[in-house]
Design an enzyme around this catalytic site. Structure first.
Site, short mmCIF file in Angstrom:
data_model
loop_
_atom_site.label_atom_id
_atom_site.label_comp_id
_atom_site.label_asym_id
_atom_site.label_seq_id
_atom_site.Cartn_x
_atom_site.Cartn_y
_atom_site.Cartn_z
NE ARG A 46 -2.81 0.61 3.45
CZ ARG A 46 -2.19 1.03 4.58
NH1 ARG A 46 -1.56 2.20 4.60
NH2 ARG A 46 -2.17 0.28 5.66
CE1 TYR A 98 -16.13 11.18 -17.02
CE2 TYR A 98 -15.12 11.28 -14.86
CZ TYR A 98 -15.82 10.58 -15.82
OH TYR A 98 -16.21 9.30 -15.59
CG ASP A 170 -8.42 15.99 -16.54
OD1 ASP A 170 -7.69 15.36 -17.33
OD2 ASP A 170 -9.42 15.48 -15.99
CE LYS A 195 -11.06 7.94 -19.30
NZ LYS A 195 -12.04 6.93 -18.96
C1 LIG Z 1 -11.13 14.15 -18.66
C2 LIG Z 1 -11.32 13.07 -17.64
N1 LIG Z 1 -10.80 13.23 -16.41
C3 LIG Z 1 -10.94 12.29 -15.46
C4 LIG Z 1 -11.64 11.13 -15.70
C5 LIG Z 1 -11.80 10.11 -14.60
O1 LIG Z 1 -10.96 9.03 -14.82
P1 LIG Z 1 -11.26 7.51 -14.32
O2 LIG Z 1 -12.45 7.03 -15.10
O3 LIG Z 1 -9.99 6.78 -14.64
O4 LIG Z 1 -11.56 7.60 -12.87
C6 LIG Z 1 -12.18 10.91 -16.97
C7 LIG Z 1 -12.94 9.68 -17.25
O5 LIG Z 1 -13.54 9.52 -18.28
C8 LIG Z 1 -12.03 11.91 -17.95
O6 LIG Z 1 -12.53 11.77 -19.18
#
Ligand SMILES: Cc1ncc(COP(=O)(O)O)c(C=O)c1O
Length: 379
Positions: A46, A98, A170, A195
């Site tokens: 962890r 998001y 982000d 992604k």
């Molecule tokens: C731009 C963006 N940020 C954050 C996230 C969150 O990521 P996760 O699904 O890996 O938790 C996503 C998920 O689609 C996203 O598209």
């Protein structure tokens, strides 16, 4: 060294014990202690493990920062970053952020005394108007999911500097290959590694990349205390994916542009939102701050019925949530990824019922166009 060399080699040195070119997967929860208080750098998975450390070193290098910490999902990484704020602090976010970030902030983090405002961060005036004496963070997603709004990172960096804010960006939609927010003044970069960084749709993950030692110390504390650090196998998968990031992004970028142009010229498509098209409102900013335009495209078919017909008839493109994998995924934000955003807000920020989002993969472009063409014919 160049980006691709770093992506392949940083953190990925051959195993000193065996010479294995690929780092072994340390699938263990605990580590032998040589004597009381003495170990070889690891005690419990962890807290840390070699696969996590290797991936974190590589990602920090690719984003141009001294440190990075990886988590089980993008949301876990983003949650850890918001925990740098204290009760009573205020954060300004991109309004079409998001959906999961909207849900986390509006339904969970407000319960701990944090305050959030959602504004169109492509407008410097709107950001400035939203600032309060207790504003501590500017959180920008660019381009936004799925509305593809681009914010001017240099302008955001200037606001953050003048007002002593932490600028968090982000960078999921572009990856460090196509955009480097730290060069524009970002203090923290987050990604859903689920992604493009992993790129093969076979695990989830998230990363917080940190430029300041004090933030790094706190994020590492959160990672090992709250226990959402990424597991060895998943770190191995993302490390493997990152090695081909540059070549994948080149191909995603080329395919993205080709699909955007195809959709733009199609009579059944009302509107295409892709920062690479001159018709995009922030095309010039995207050109300035991005190395390419990526492979995320949204397009409006006018009605839910038309969107449903397209999504039910695609064969090669897969109807699925998520994005950034080698395979093309297509989705309906209003009922899938962004369903947690209230209908009136969705309407205001342009997530209409006819909006379809496509994450263009790296398949042969002729096959992708043929699939979309036959599905559009069914409308
Ligand atoms: C731009 C963006 N940020 C954050 C996230 C969150 O990521 P996760 O699904 O890996 O938790 C996503 C998920 O689609 C996203 O598209």
């Amino acid at each position: 060294m160049g980006f691709s060399t770093d992506a392949i080699h940083v953190g990925q040195e051959p195993d000193p014990a065996t010479g294995s070119i690929v780092a072994p997967i340390y699938q263990t929860s605990t580590y032998l202690q040589d004597a009381l208080g003495q170990n070889k750098g690891y005690d419990y998975a962890r807290t840390n493990h070699p696969n996590r450390k290797a991936l974190e070193r590589c990602l920090a290098k690719l984003e141009g920062a001294p440190s990075a910490y990886v988590f089980t999902t993008g949301m876990a990484a983003i949650d850890a970053v918001f925990r740098l704020l204290r009760p009573g602090d205020h954060c300004v976010l991109s309004e079409s952020v998001y959906g999961g970030v909207f849900r986390l902030t509006t339904q969970l983090l407000v319960q701990f005394g944090l305050e959030f405002s959602y504004v169109d961060t492509s407008s410097v005036e709107k950001i400035e108007a939203a600032l309060r004496p207790n504003t501590k963070m500017l959180y920008v997603e660019t381009p936004t999911n799925p509305t593809m709004i681009v914010s001017d990172l240099a302008a955001c960096g200037r606001i953050a500097k003048d007002r002593h804010l932490t600028l968090t960006v982000d960078n999921t939609f572009l990856s460090p290959y196509l955009q480097q927010p730290i060069t524009f003044g970002a203090h923290i970069v987050v990604h859903s590694m689920t992604k493009y960084l992993n790129g093969h749709s076979d695990c989830t993950g998230g990363v917080a990349v940190l430029t300041r030692a004090e933030d790094a110390e706190k994020i590492y504390f959160i990672q090992r205390s709250a226990g959402a650090g990424l597991a060895p196998m998943d770190c191995f998968l993302v490390s493997r994916g990152v090695k081909t990031l540059a070549v994948r992004m080149e191909r995603h970028d080329a395919n993205g542009m080709a699909i955007a142009k195809f959709l733009h010229g199609h009579p059944k498509v009302d509107r295409v939102v892709y920062p690479g098209l001159p018709s995009h409102p922030q095309h010039d900013i995207a050109k300035r701050q991005q190395r390419g335009f990526g492979a995320m495209i949204s397009f409006d078919l006018g009605t839910l019925d038309a969107a449903r017909k397209l999504l039910n008839h695609v064969k090669l493109c897969s109807l699925a949530e998520s994005l950034g994998g080698v395979e093309t995924l297509i989705s309906h934000p209003a009922t899938m990824t962004h369903a947690s955003i209230p209908a009136d807000i969705r309407q205001r920020i342009g997530i209409t019922d006819g909006l379809v989002r496509i994450s263009v993969g790296i398949e042969d472009i002729e096959d992708l166009i043929a699939d979309l063409e036959q599905a559009l014919d069914k409308i």
